[in-house]
Design a protein around this motif. Structure first.
Motif, short mmCIF file in Angstrom:
data_model
loop_
_atom_site.label_atom_id
_atom_site.label_comp_id
_atom_site.label_asym_id
_atom_site.label_seq_id
_atom_site.Cartn_x
_atom_site.Cartn_y
_atom_site.Cartn_z
N THR A 1 1.29 -1.20 0.30
CA THR A 1 0.17 0.41 0.20
C THR A 1 1.27 1.29 -0.14
OG1 THR A 1 0.05 -0.14 2.63
CG2 THR A 1 -1.95 -0.90 1.05
N LEU A 2 0.28 2.60 -0.15
CA LEU A 2 1.08 3.53 -0.24
C LEU A 2 1.47 3.42 0.88
CD1 LEU A 2 -1.55 6.18 -2.46
CD2 LEU A 2 1.21 5.05 -2.66
N ALA A 3 1.30 3.64 2.56
CA ALA A 3 1.57 3.87 3.32
C ALA A 3 2.71 2.82 3.83
CB ALA A 3 0.54 3.52 4.33
N VAL B 1 8.69 2.09 5.01
CA VAL B 1 9.65 1.81 4.47
C VAL B 1 10.68 2.62 3.83
CG1 VAL B 1 8.81 -0.34 4.98
CG2 VAL B 1 9.26 0.51 2.36
N SER B 2 9.94 3.45 2.71
CA SER B 2 10.64 4.55 1.79
C SER B 2 11.55 5.87 2.46
CB SER B 2 10.62 4.74 0.64
OG SER B 2 9.13 5.87 0.83
N GLY B 3 10.69 6.34 3.95
CA GLY B 3 10.50 7.25 4.42
C GLY B 3 9.74 8.55 3.38
N VAL B 4 9.68 8.44 2.50
CA VAL B 4 8.65 9.33 1.36
C VAL B 4 7.53 9.47 1.80
CG1 VAL B 4 8.19 9.96 -0.51
CG2 VAL B 4 10.44 9.03 -0.40
N SER B 5 6.83 9.98 2.20
CA SER B 5 5.44 10.58 2.98
C SER B 5 4.05 10.29 1.77
CB SER B 5 5.31 12.21 2.82
OG SER B 5 4.82 13.17 1.73
N LYS B 6 3.21 9.32 2.48
CA LYS B 6 2.11 8.83 1.91
C LYS B 6 1.41 9.85 0.44
CE LYS B 6 -2.37 6.76 1.95
NZ LYS B 6 -3.28 6.47 3.55
#
Length: 189
Positions: free
Chosen positions: A23-25, A30-35
């Motif tokens: 999912t986006l969440a 895991v990436s640290g990039v905001s949803k």
């Protein structure tokens, strides 16, 4: 001049994410990039920086080149992660005399970071204070380094390690007539 189309990263990233049933969440975690940023990128409403794309490819376990080629085969999980020289990011000082190769994974930024340092003769890697409690460990692989931190300056020989506060102005300088190399670890508390 020929018009070259830039790659549409959004749909490629979305395909990679969905092929892993994320999912986006989950990808955000895991990436640290905001949803919200992920959603905008996938819809083509945001142009991600290199750092954002780097974090996403690492989280999805794909090579940056594979993303651009539209490859969908995930990298097989392995307890050993190999970072190629071509994919190792580096930072250069404005004058080009200092080069830092970032050896630590992006997910560790802000906690523990390590770098390979190369400084041309007379070059100075001048640093503003890092976060409170930050500390650096620098190992000289060649002679000729000078370390300064908190008003104290020390010369270093090959093989020596300096440990010093990095939450004050500090620098690493090459006082020799040859290229100087070392290893730097920055630890945040």
């Amino acid at each position: 001049m020929e018009n070259i189309n830039t790659p549409q990263l959004g749909p490629l990233l979305q395909r990679q994410r969905k092929s892993r049933n994320l999912t986006l969440a989950q990808l955000s975690a895991v990436s640290g990039v905001s949803k919200s940023m992920l959603s905008q990128i996938e819809r083509g409403q945001a142009n991600p920086t290199f750092a954002v794309v780097w974090n996403l490819t690492r989280a999805l376990k794909i090579d940056f080149a594979d993303l651009l080629e539209g490859g969908t085969a995930p990298v097989e999980p392995s307890p050993i992660e190999i970072q190629s020289t071509a994919h190792t990011p580096e930072i250069r000082s404005d004058d080009g005399r200092c080069r830092l190769r970032i050896l630590s994974p992006a997910r560790m930024a802000g906690s523990t970071e390590w770098y390979e340092v190369e400084i041309q003769p007379g070059g100075i890697l001048d640093s503003a204070p890092h976060a409170p409690g930050a500390f650096e460990h620098f190992t000289a692989l060649t002679s000729g380094f000078e370390i300064a931190s908190g008003g104290t300056t020390k010369d270093m020989k090959s093989g020596e390690t300096a440990r010093y506060p990095a939450d004050v102005p500090h620098h690493i300088a090459n006082k020799s007539a040859k290229i100087a190399r070392g290893m730097l670890m920055l630890v945040y508390r």
